[in-house]
Design a protein around this motif. Structure first.
Motif: not given
Length: 176
Positions: A68-76, A121-130
């Motif tokens: 759901e968070e990935a969708r909000r961030r437009s990853y999906l 981080t993603d393309g806009v600087g938001r942290p990514l958790t591995a």
């Protein structure tokens, strides 16, 4: 051309487009507009054998807060999978029982997975958790894309194989 005729032509055209789209959808055709795999027209094929490492597959991610968070961030992209997302096109990098080690890059059973650098981080600087790594559990698949900014199992971990739609076969594609 009269206004009435123009409306009839537009209506007929819209109907033809809708029917062709429905036929393509039912025939397993999908349009990929994300750079994780080549852009263009793909087809979902039912596998005639067990899924193997290296297979390129279509899979629906499970409904979960992470997606759901990935969708909000437009990853999906939006789509018809549960949770309102489009199916992912990814390579199967590891199967149940295999060991995934996450560091600066990913290793599967001790072997480096090519093109697997992790981003902080993603393309806009938001942290990514591995994903923490570990043994791929039964009934799940560890997915990967060679595209550096791909949202794949490096971040969300193995996902249930129940979401597997089939093998991904390019029909008419171009590399981004």
């Amino acid at each position: 051309m009269t206004r009435r005729r123009a409306i009839m032509v537009l209506g007929a055209s819209a109907t033809v487009v809708a029917l062709l789209s429905a036929a393509a959808w039912l025939g397993g055709f999908r349009l990929n507009l994300t750079p994780s795999e080549p852009l263009g027209l793909w087809r979902i094929e039912s596998p005639s054998r067990a899924i193997a490492a290296g297979d390129l597959v279509f899979v629906c991610p499970p409904e979960a807060p992470l997606f759901e968070e990935a969708r909000r961030r437009s990853y999906l992209a939006r789509g018809l999978c549960s949770g309102g997302v489009a199916p992912l096109i990814k390579s199967v990098a590891a199967l149940p029982g295999q060991h995934v080690e996450i560091g600066k890059e990913v290793r599967i059973d001790g072997r480096l997975l090519p093109s697997s650098c992790l981003r902080r981080t993603d393309g806009v600087g938001r942290p990514l958790t591995a994903f923490a790594g570990g043994i791929v559990p039964p009934g799940t698949l560890y997915l990967h894309s060679r595209f550096a900014s791909s949202y794949d199992s490096r971040y969300f971990g193995p996902i249930p194989e129940t979401g597997l739609l089939g093998l991904a076969r390019p029909v008419l594609t171009v590399d981004p």
